[in-house]
Design a protein around this motif. Structure first.
Motif, PDB file in Angstrom:
ATOM      1  N   THR A 236      -3.910  18.141  40.107  1.00  0.00           N
ATOM      2  CA  THR A 236      -4.375  18.507  38.775  1.00  0.00           C
ATOM      3  C   THR A 236      -4.481  17.241  37.930  1.00  0.00           C
ATOM      4  N   PRO A 237      -5.306  17.263  36.878  1.00  0.00           N
ATOM      5  CA  PRO A 237      -5.409  16.064  36.036  1.00  0.00           C
ATOM      6  C   PRO A 237      -4.066  15.599  35.482  1.00  0.00           C
ATOM      7  N   GLY A 238      -3.248  16.546  35.017  1.00  0.00           N
ATOM      8  CA  GLY A 238      -1.950  16.169  34.451  1.00  0.00           C
ATOM      9  C   GLY A 238      -1.054  15.477  35.450  1.00  0.00           C
ATOM     10  N   THR A 239      -1.004  15.996  36.696  1.00  0.00           N
ATOM     11  CA  THR A 239      -0.168  15.385  37.729  1.00  0.00           C
ATOM     12  C   THR A 239      -0.724  14.040  38.154  1.00  0.00           C
TER      13      THR A 239
ATOM     14  N   THR B 242      -0.257   6.707  44.764  1.00  0.00           N
ATOM     15  CA  THR B 242      -0.355   5.418  45.461  1.00  0.00           C
ATOM     16  C   THR B 242      -0.666   4.315  44.453  1.00  0.00           C
ATOM     17  N   GLY B 243      -0.497   3.099  44.898  1.00  0.00           N
ATOM     18  CA  GLY B 243      -0.851   1.969  44.050  1.00  0.00           C
ATOM     19  C   GLY B 243      -2.325   1.962  43.707  1.00  0.00           C
ATOM     20  N   PHE B 244      -3.161   2.403  44.657  1.00  0.00           N
ATOM     21  CA  PHE B 244      -4.597   2.468  44.397  1.00  0.00           C
ATOM     22  C   PHE B 244      -4.880   3.415  43.246  1.00  0.00           C
ATOM     23  N   VAL B 245      -4.264   4.600  43.267  1.00  0.00           N
ATOM     24  CA  VAL B 245      -4.500   5.587  42.205  1.00  0.00           C
ATOM     25  C   VAL B 245      -3.964   5.062  40.881  1.00  0.00           C
ATOM     26  N   ARG B 246      -2.797   4.438  40.903  1.00  0.00           N
ATOM     27  CA  ARG B 246      -2.202   3.910  39.675  1.00  0.00           C
ATOM     28  C   ARG B 246      -3.124   2.885  39.027  1.00  0.00           C
ATOM     29  N   GLU B 247      -3.706   2.036  39.839  1.00  0.00           N
ATOM     30  CA  GLU B 247      -4.631   1.031  39.314  1.00  0.00           C
ATOM     31  C   GLU B 247      -5.926   1.688  38.843  1.00  0.00           C
ATOM     32  N   PHE B 248      -6.376   2.699  39.586  1.00  0.00           N
ATOM     33  CA  PHE B 248      -7.648   3.342  39.254  1.00  0.00           C
ATOM     34  C   PHE B 248      -7.573   4.092  37.927  1.00  0.00           C
ATOM     35  N   VAL B 249      -6.487   4.814  37.682  1.00  0.00           N
ATOM     36  CA  VAL B 249      -6.391   5.597  36.444  1.00  0.00           C
ATOM     37  C   VAL B 249      -6.058   4.719  35.248  1.00  0.00           C
TER      38      VAL B 249
ATOM     39  N   GLY C 143     -14.425   4.334  52.395  1.00  0.00           N
ATOM     40  CA  GLY C 143     -14.441   5.114  53.616  1.00  0.00           C
ATOM     41  C   GLY C 143     -14.086   6.571  53.412  1.00  0.00           C
ATOM     42  N   GLY C 144     -14.130   7.037  52.166  1.00  0.00           N
ATOM     43  CA  GLY C 144     -13.822   8.432  51.893  1.00  0.00           C
ATOM     44  C   GLY C 144     -12.365   8.786  52.123  1.00  0.00           C
ATOM     45  N   ARG C 145     -11.483   7.809  52.056  1.00  0.00           N
ATOM     46  CA  ARG C 145     -10.043   8.068  52.228  1.00  0.00           C
ATOM     47  C   ARG C 145      -9.520   8.806  50.997  1.00  0.00           C
ATOM     48  N   LEU C 146      -8.811   9.907  51.225  1.00  0.00           N
ATOM     49  CA  LEU C 146      -8.257  10.703  50.129  1.00  0.00           C
ATOM     50  C   LEU C 146      -6.926  10.103  49.697  1.00  0.00           C
ATOM     51  N   GLU C 147      -6.916   9.499  48.515  1.00  0.00           N
ATOM     52  CA  GLU C 147      -5.704   8.870  48.001  1.00  0.00           C
ATOM     53  C   GLU C 147      -4.783   9.869  47.297  1.00  0.00           C
TER      54      GLU C 147
ATOM     55  N   GLY D 200      -1.567   7.398  29.915  1.00  0.00           N
ATOM     56  CA  GLY D 200      -0.771   8.239  29.029  1.00  0.00           C
ATOM     57  C   GLY D 200      -1.621   8.890  27.954  1.00  0.00           C
ATOM     58  N   VAL D 201      -2.574   8.136  27.400  1.00  0.00           N
ATOM     59  CA  VAL D 201      -3.480   8.699  26.389  1.00  0.00           C
ATOM     60  C   VAL D 201      -4.355   9.768  27.022  1.00  0.00           C
TER      61      VAL D 201
END
Length: 332
Positions: free
Chosen positions: A235-238, A245-252, A227-231, A257-258
């Motif tokens: 910056t890439p480093g941050t 969010t948990g969604f972002v943690r799972e997605f990345v 639905g285009g929700r902004l999670e 770390g690598v």
């Protein structure tokens, strides 16, 4: 039309602001819901997320290929939802996955498409075509008269970028621009595109499904969910170091770390002092280079540290493996 295109006014990079934009289809499908986002002039922002999260829909709403059903889209201070869509698109470069070159036209004619529509004089258009082909690494004399079927996939993609830049657009939209080529060519195109962006400094929104590409190219990354929700927009480093969010943690992913090492530079703050003895036999890494490249050098050094050197080759300190691994720690 005369030889002075209306789109020539203010071809500097412009900011893009999305204010609560949404797209709902007649059948009730909500592709994008209330998305707000600001892209600074000259910034390269990557939209990423799972299939069906509305990434490409956002791009198409910006250049009015799809009309938003709610919200505003600002190009600088101008609301593009109130602009003439045809004139708007001539101010916005658009690069798609399969390039979309006209097969019956030469490379030069393809690149000159928008200048020709804008009524540029032929000499001016020809000069611009030659300038851009050189800029994307294609010799105009060698490639200008070729047809798309005579080019490799990577060459066609470069022509697509040149065509998108032909009328010096204020914004460049790129939808999976490098995904149709093999991994080796893709990496090379990414490197060349970063060099190109350092020269032209356009405002760019790029859609990709590839996190490594997003981390490598983006000044900032917007992670979207269904639905285009902004999670998260960071910056890439941050993004890699502190998923919001948990969604972002799972997605990345667990190997973030690598990936973080790729966007983390080697700085003086992490270096140990140079010893008194000769360090000529130690491997060297570049000050300001990526921690990922530094780790690669250290992994072949049999446990010895590396000497960090400036562009002029002057040693400024030592870097040890444990210092680099600390940089990969997402909590660090």
């Amino acid at each position: 039309m005369d030889g002075t295109p209306a789109a020539d006014d203010g071809q500097r990079a412009a900011s893009i602001t999305l204010e609560g934009i949404g797209k709902r289809y007649p059948d009730g499908t909500e592709a994008v819901r209330d998305l707000s986002l600001h892209v600074e002039a000259g910034e390269l922002v990557v939209l990423i997320g799972p299939s069906g999260c509305g990434k490409s829909t956002v791009l198409r709403m910006i250049n009015r290929l799809i009309e938003p059903t709610s919200g505003r889209i600002l190009l600088g201070d101008s609301d593009v939802t109130r602009a003439d869509p045809v004139r708007l698109r001539r101010r916005i470069g658009y690069v798609i996955q399969n390039v979309g070159l006209f097969p019956h036209q030469t490379v030069a004619a393809n690149v000159a498409t928008v200048p020709r529509l804008l009524g540029w004089a032929s000499d001016r258009a020809r000069s611009r075509v030659e300038e851009l082909l050189e800029l994307v690494g294609l010799d105009p004399g060698q490639f200008g008269r070729r047809y798309p079927h005579e080019l490799s996939g990577g060459q066609r993609q470069r022509v697509g970028v040149a065509r998108a830049l032909a009328a010096d657009p204020v914004v460049l939209l790129m939808d999976e621009p490098f995904s149709a080529v093999d991994p080796i060519v893709r990496t090379r195109l990414q490197e060349e595109f970063l060099r190109l962006q350092a020269t032209v400094r356009k405002t760019i929104i790029l859609v990709t499904h590839d996190l490594d590409e997003a981390v490598r190219l983006g000044d900032r990354i917007a992670v979207l969910s269904q639905g285009g929700r902004l999670e998260q927009y960071d910056t890439p480093g941050t993004l890699l170091g502190a998923p919001a969010t948990g969604f972002v943690r799972e997605f990345v992913g667990a190997d973030r770390g690598v990936r973080r090492l790729v966007v983390t530079p080697v700085t003086r703050e992490v270096l140990a002092p140079l010893p008194g003895e000769d360090v000529a036999a130690l491997p060297t890494v570049a000050l300001g280079g990526s921690a990922y490249d530094a780790l690669a050098a250290l992994l072949t050094s049999a446990g010895a540290p590396a000497v960090v050197v400036t562009e002029q080759g002057r040693p400024v300190g030592l870097l040890r493996r444990e210092q680099v691994l600390a940089l990969s720690d997402p909590t660090g």
